[in-house]
Motif scaffolding. Sequence first.
Motif, short mmCIF file in Angstrom:
data_model
loop_
_atom_site.label_atom_id
_atom_site.label_comp_id
_atom_site.label_asym_id
_atom_site.label_seq_id
_atom_site.Cartn_x
_atom_site.Cartn_y
_atom_site.Cartn_z
N ASN A 183 0.82 -1.20 0.00
CA ASN A 183 0.00 0.00 0.00
C ASN A 183 0.86 1.26 0.00
OD1 ASN A 183 -2.78 1.06 0.17
ND2 ASN A 183 -2.04 1.95 2.07
N GLU A 211 4.10 -0.84 4.12
CA GLU A 211 2.73 -1.10 4.56
C GLU A 211 2.05 -2.01 3.55
OE1 GLU A 211 -0.55 2.00 4.34
OE2 GLU A 211 -0.31 1.82 6.53
N SER A 212 1.63 -3.16 4.01
CA SER A 212 0.97 -4.12 3.13
C SER A 212 -0.53 -4.07 3.32
CB SER A 212 1.48 -5.54 3.41
OG SER A 212 1.05 -5.96 4.70
N MET A 213 -1.23 -4.54 2.31
CA MET A 213 -2.69 -4.62 2.40
C MET A 213 -3.11 -6.05 2.09
SD MET A 213 -5.66 -2.64 0.23
CE MET A 213 -5.34 -1.04 0.96
N THR A 253 3.51 6.04 -2.57
CA THR A 253 2.15 5.58 -2.31
C THR A 253 1.77 4.47 -3.29
OG1 THR A 253 1.21 7.25 -3.77
CG2 THR A 253 1.51 7.85 -1.46
N ARG A 254 0.59 3.95 -3.07
CA ARG A 254 0.12 2.81 -3.85
C ARG A 254 0.12 3.08 -5.35
NH1 ARG A 254 -2.48 -1.49 -2.16
NH2 ARG A 254 -3.71 -2.73 -3.63
N SER A 260 10.10 1.52 5.98
CA SER A 260 8.80 0.95 6.32
C SER A 260 8.09 0.49 5.06
CB SER A 260 7.94 1.99 7.04
OG SER A 260 6.64 1.49 7.26
N LEU A 278 -4.49 -3.34 6.84
CA LEU A 278 -3.15 -2.76 6.63
C LEU A 278 -2.21 -3.22 7.73
CD1 LEU A 278 -4.10 0.91 5.68
CD2 LEU A 278 -3.56 -1.00 4.15
N THR A 279 -0.99 -3.59 7.35
CA THR A 279 0.03 -3.97 8.31
C THR A 279 1.29 -3.18 8.01
OG1 THR A 279 -0.87 -6.21 8.47
CG2 THR A 279 1.38 -5.87 9.27
N ASP A 280 1.83 -2.55 9.03
CA ASP A 280 3.05 -1.74 8.88
C ASP A 280 4.26 -2.51 9.41
OD1 ASP A 280 1.04 1.05 9.72
OD2 ASP A 280 1.90 0.63 7.75
N TYR A 281 5.28 -2.56 8.59
CA TYR A 281 6.55 -3.17 8.99
C TYR A 281 7.62 -2.08 9.03
CZ TYR A 281 4.11 -7.42 7.57
OH TYR A 281 3.19 -8.43 7.44
#
Length: 122
Positions: free
Chosen positions: A32, A100-102, A54-55, A98, A108-111
């Motif tokens: 994302n 952010e996956s969707m 961004t995406r 960082s 949404l998950t932030d790494y």
Amino acid sequence: QVQLVESGGGLVQAGGSLTLSCAASETILDINAMGWYRRTPGKPRDLEPVAVITRDGSINYADSVRGRFTISTDNDRKTMYLQMNSLQPEDTAVYYCSIESMSETFVLTDYFGNGTLVTVSS
């Protein structure tokens, strides 16, 4: 669990350049957003976005770094870079990458990585 590892930080004189790298442990299928953030000594509680992709592929830079910093990625988006030119003492910070996956259900998950320290001397 995705792991991100930053490298490339160090001590540099004002006006100098550094390139930070961020390597992901695996390919994330649905990204994302991805980018670089920093935490400065003067604001240890704030995580400032520095450069974010961004995406839709657009790139947002913090006003303080626009024109000096450039974010880029490899084609597989497993490695991300931050080219930093004309560094100033106020750029001294711990820099974090960082991703952010969707998920398929739009969760949404932030790494974040553990950070790399950049110190700019005057």
